[in-house]
Design a protein around this motif. Structure first.
Motif, PDB file in Angstrom:
ATOM      1  N   GLY A 329      90.354  98.304 107.672  1.00 60.11           N
ATOM      2  CA  GLY A 329      89.984  98.892 106.395  1.00 60.11           C
ATOM      3  C   GLY A 329      90.341  97.999 105.222  1.00 60.11           C
ATOM      4  O   GLY A 329      91.161  97.078 105.322  1.00 60.11           O
ATOM      5  N   ALA A 330      89.694  98.292 104.120  1.00 57.76           N
ATOM      6  CA  ALA A 330      89.960  97.627 102.841  1.00 57.76           C
ATOM      7  C   ALA A 330      89.546  98.597 101.752  1.00 57.76           C
ATOM      8  O   ALA A 330      88.673  99.446 101.967  1.00 57.76           O
ATOM      9  CB  ALA A 330      89.188  96.319 102.728  1.00 57.76           C
ATOM     10  N   HIS A 331      90.164  98.453 100.573  1.00 61.93           N
ATOM     11  CA  HIS A 331      89.756  99.386  99.523  1.00 61.93           C
ATOM     12  C   HIS A 331      88.530  98.852  98.793  1.00 61.93           C
ATOM     13  O   HIS A 331      88.461  97.683  98.417  1.00 61.93           O
ATOM     14  CB  HIS A 331      90.917  99.718  98.591  1.00 61.93           C
ATOM     15  CG  HIS A 331      91.327  98.670  97.614  1.00 61.93           C
ATOM     16  ND1 HIS A 331      90.713  98.498  96.387  1.00 61.93           N
ATOM     17  CD2 HIS A 331      92.328  97.762  97.666  1.00 61.93           C
ATOM     18  CE1 HIS A 331      91.318  97.533  95.722  1.00 61.93           C
ATOM     19  NE2 HIS A 331      92.295  97.067  96.467  1.00 61.93           N
ATOM     20  N   VAL A 342      88.038  89.475  94.264  1.00 60.61           N
ATOM     21  CA  VAL A 342      89.166  89.245  95.163  1.00 60.61           C
ATOM     22  C   VAL A 342      89.991  90.503  95.355  1.00 60.61           C
ATOM     23  O   VAL A 342      90.750  90.609  96.331  1.00 60.61           O
ATOM     24  CB  VAL A 342      90.055  88.077  94.672  1.00 60.61           C
ATOM     25  CG1 VAL A 342      89.228  86.818  94.516  1.00 60.61           C
ATOM     26  CG2 VAL A 342      90.789  88.401  93.399  1.00 60.61           C
ATOM     27  N   ASP A 343      89.859  91.469  94.451  1.00 60.19           N
ATOM     28  CA  ASP A 343      90.592  92.734  94.583  1.00 60.19           C
ATOM     29  C   ASP A 343      89.628  93.903  94.405  1.00 60.19           C
ATOM     30  O   ASP A 343      89.418  94.362  93.294  1.00 60.19           O
ATOM     31  CB  ASP A 343      91.723  92.806  93.563  1.00 60.19           C
ATOM     32  CG  ASP A 343      92.619  94.017  93.779  1.00 60.19           C
ATOM     33  OD1 ASP A 343      92.660  94.525  94.918  1.00 60.19           O
ATOM     34  OD2 ASP A 343      93.260  94.451  92.815  1.00 60.19           O
ATOM     35  N   ASN A 344      89.094  94.446  95.472  1.00 62.47           N
ATOM     36  CA  ASN A 344      89.244  93.946  96.818  1.00 62.47           C
ATOM     37  C   ASN A 344      87.867  93.836  97.482  1.00 62.47           C
ATOM     38  O   ASN A 344      87.666  94.250  98.610  1.00 62.47           O
ATOM     39  CB  ASN A 344      90.160  94.862  97.624  1.00 62.47           C
ATOM     40  CG  ASN A 344      90.495  94.342  99.001  1.00 62.47           C
ATOM     41  OD1 ASN A 344      90.492  93.160  99.256  1.00 62.47           O
ATOM     42  ND2 ASN A 344      90.743  95.252  99.902  1.00 62.47           N
ATOM     43  N   GLY A 345      86.929  93.251  96.717  1.00 57.16           N
ATOM     44  CA  GLY A 345      85.651  92.967  97.327  1.00 57.16           C
ATOM     45  C   GLY A 345      85.791  92.041  98.516  1.00 57.16           C
ATOM     46  O   GLY A 345      85.075  92.163  99.510  1.00 57.16           O
ATOM     47  N   ALA A 346      86.746  91.109  98.448  1.00 58.68           N
ATOM     48  CA  ALA A 346      86.941  90.153  99.536  1.00 58.68           C
ATOM     49  C   ALA A 346      87.294  90.879 100.830  1.00 58.68           C
ATOM     50  O   ALA A 346      86.667  90.651 101.883  1.00 58.68           O
ATOM     51  CB  ALA A 346      88.035  89.158  99.163  1.00 58.68           C
TER      52      ALA A 346
END
Length: 560
Positions: A329-331, A342-346
């Motif tokens: 997961g990622a936000h 970079v926060d947090n498309g990456a």
């Protein structure tokens, strides 16, 4: 991020030379029977996940046929910032759902949680009018009201962080734009703004951290929130027209982060964040007099039709319905000043690319692999906490939704949900677009041997070691808090913390394509091994209320 809540970062790492498993060359000369006996006699930790061609195929797809930067371009350049529950995030979620469907993933769905209204900026500006005209660099603060046209007024510098500070300024704020921060003297950099980790810096993270439990932390957080709300109420009652705060970074960088998103918790005054250099000029002029006159125009709007935010999920189904699932997961949400690259498309596009890679290979894992794009991370890990409370474990709820959220970690007891044992491992990415260099074991010492096995294939790609230390401030935290094996990767910081995190220059320009491809390949490989290894990562003991770190501490009346 607060992070996270934004704030913030990690990866799995293996120590080398040597790696985690070495089969001596002499074994190759033994007879087949002797070789079989030798393999059987190896300790369990040396019998790693599948040794077939899948990792090589993952690497080929992720490097030679990568789609990660085009996916990133569509998200960051085409859609842009994604404030929680805003029209921008809704557009991004629709886009990501369509991507998952086109790639052939299964069980694509969203899950709601209470958050508060959406909000967006239509346009804004700020300028100094007197003693001379200057266009200032500024941004409205999230979830604060519009100015209803331009406001032109003199400033007053009234530093306030606690309600007791207001007494000095009572009766002095009417008709003014109130600057509430001290100006400071600048934050000239004292270290390189762009960094990659060397082996020593990675090794420093290989330290077990003793638990640090403060039973009063939740109440203190609520008190700080109440102090901010009270200061705004008092300023509005005294006739202030608007609040101005200073950007916390120099270099004309802006953030615009705000936290008054809860239903019925909207700020009573417009708030603008002014670039540090412009803010200090105003305070110098105010100190020598007369006070500057400035004009601000915050054309913003609340989106009040729905206070429920959403997480987005997709899956590659496993072949064994009883084997549980692993998850990455990622936000997906971001702040408002930049494009959230970079926060947090990456991390988000790396999770999506890992899903695409694994699905494109037509390989079916033993365990289901679930992919999560969280929302509400930047305001306090709302989305991932909602998942934990719905599927894994929960504590008694409070009637006030803000108090319920802010004190959750310090309320007990914790009770398992029926799906608790189904989640075997969770991997989170949220530290920018730098290359993955290892993984934090997050204090789960028993998991280190297996994690070394899973990271070993990626040593030549820059993965160095598994470190014992833990991380905080992002979406694996609440899973760790309920005893789930949940991990954050070690990443090269690049310029994430120095100038990109939450700022107005967080755009695709600062994402490194080679690092993004490596990140996606490593994540896909870790998921594949976790989904197929016969071993399971050991869970820590199911949490009960800890003892305070310092049982003899007294409250400090000057803190909080």
């Amino acid at each position: 991020m607060p992070v996270p809540p934004g704030s913030q970062l990690s990866n799995w790492q293996v120590s080398h030379p040597g790696g985690s498993r070495i089969i001596p060359t002499i074994i190759r000369r033994r007879s087949r029977a002797a070789l079989l006996a030798a393999v059987i006699s190896l300790p369990l930790a040396a019998q790693a996940a599948p040794t077939d061609d899948r990792i090589a195929r993952i690497a080929d797809e992720g490097y030679a046929h990568s789609k990660v930067m085009m996916t990133a371009h569509e998200l960051m350049d085409g859609i842009g910032g994604r404030l929680t529950n805003s029209p921008g995030l809704h557009r991004a979620q629709d886009w990501a759902e369509a991507k998952f469907r086109n790639w052939g993933l299964s069980n694509i769905h969203r899950e709601e949680f209470l958050f508060g209204p959406g909000w967006e900026i239509r346009s804004s500006y700020a300028r100094m009018i007197e003693p001379r005209p200057i266009e200032m660099t500024a941004i409205p603060v999230a979830w604060t009201p519009a100015t209803e046209g331009a406001i032109r007024a003199p400033i007053v510098v009234a530093p306030m962080s606690k309600p007791e500070h207001f007494a000095e300024w009572r009766g002095k704020l009417s008709g003014k734009i109130v600057l509430v921060d001290l100006p400071g003297t600048g934050d000239e950099p004292n270290r390189a703004p762009f960094r990659r980790l060397d082996s020593n810096a990675i090794a420093e993270r290989d330290t077990y951290e003793q638990p640090d439990y403060d039973p009063d932390a939740g109440e203190e957080r609520m008190e700080r929130n109440a102090d901010r709300e009270e200061l705004l109420r008092l300023s509005a009652a005294d006739g202030a027209l608007a609040i101005a705060r200073k950007s916390y970074r120099d270099g004309k960088l802006l953030h615009g982060s705000g936290y008054t998103h809860w239903p019925d918790k909207a700020a009573p005054l417009p708030i603008v964040e002014i670039a540090a250099e412009d803010y200090r000029r105003l305070t110098r002029l105010a100190k020598t007099g007369p006070a500057p006159v400035i004009e601000i125009n915050n054309d913003v709007r609340f989106v009040n039709d729905d206070v429920m935010a959403e997480n987005l999920f997709a899956e590659i189904p496993g072949s064994d319905p009883d084997a549980g699932y692993v998850m990455a997961g990622a936000h997906f949400d971001s702040w408002i000043a930049g494009d959230g690259a970079v926060d947090n498309g990456a991390g988000s596009v790396a999770v999506m690319e890992a899903a695409r890679i694994l699905k494109s290979l037509g390989i079916r894992p033993k365990r289901t692999i679930r992919f999560a794009l969280w929302s509400g991370e930047e305001q306090g890990l709302h989305g991932s906490l909602a998942y934990v409370r719905r599927h894994l474990a929960d504590k008694p709820a409070l009637d006030d939704p803000q108090a319920d959220h802010d004190t959750w970690t310090t309320r007990w007891p914790l009770t398992k949900k029926p799906g608790y044992d189904d989640l075997k491992a969770y991997f989170n990415i949220d530290n920018g677009s730098g290359k993955l260099r290892g993984i934090h074991a997050e204090g789960n010492l028993g998991a280190i041997p297996i994690l070394k096995d899973w990271t070993a294939p990626f040593a030549s790609m820059g993965i160095e070691r598994v470190v014992a230390g833990d991380t905080s401030g992002t979406d694996h935290v609440y899973m760790q808090a309920v005893g789930i094996p949940a991990y954050q990767f070690v990443q090269d910081p690049l310029d994430y913390g120095s100038r990109l995190h939450h700022t107005s220059i967080d755009t695709l320009d600062h994402m490194k394509a080679d690092d993004m491809r490596q990140m996606s390949v490593v994540l896909a490989g870790m998921l594949w091994q976790a989904a197929n290894d016969e071993r399971e990562l050991p869970k820590p003991p199911f949490p009960t209320e800890p003892s305070p770190r310092d049982p003899f501490a007294y409250d400090d009346p000057d803190e909080g």
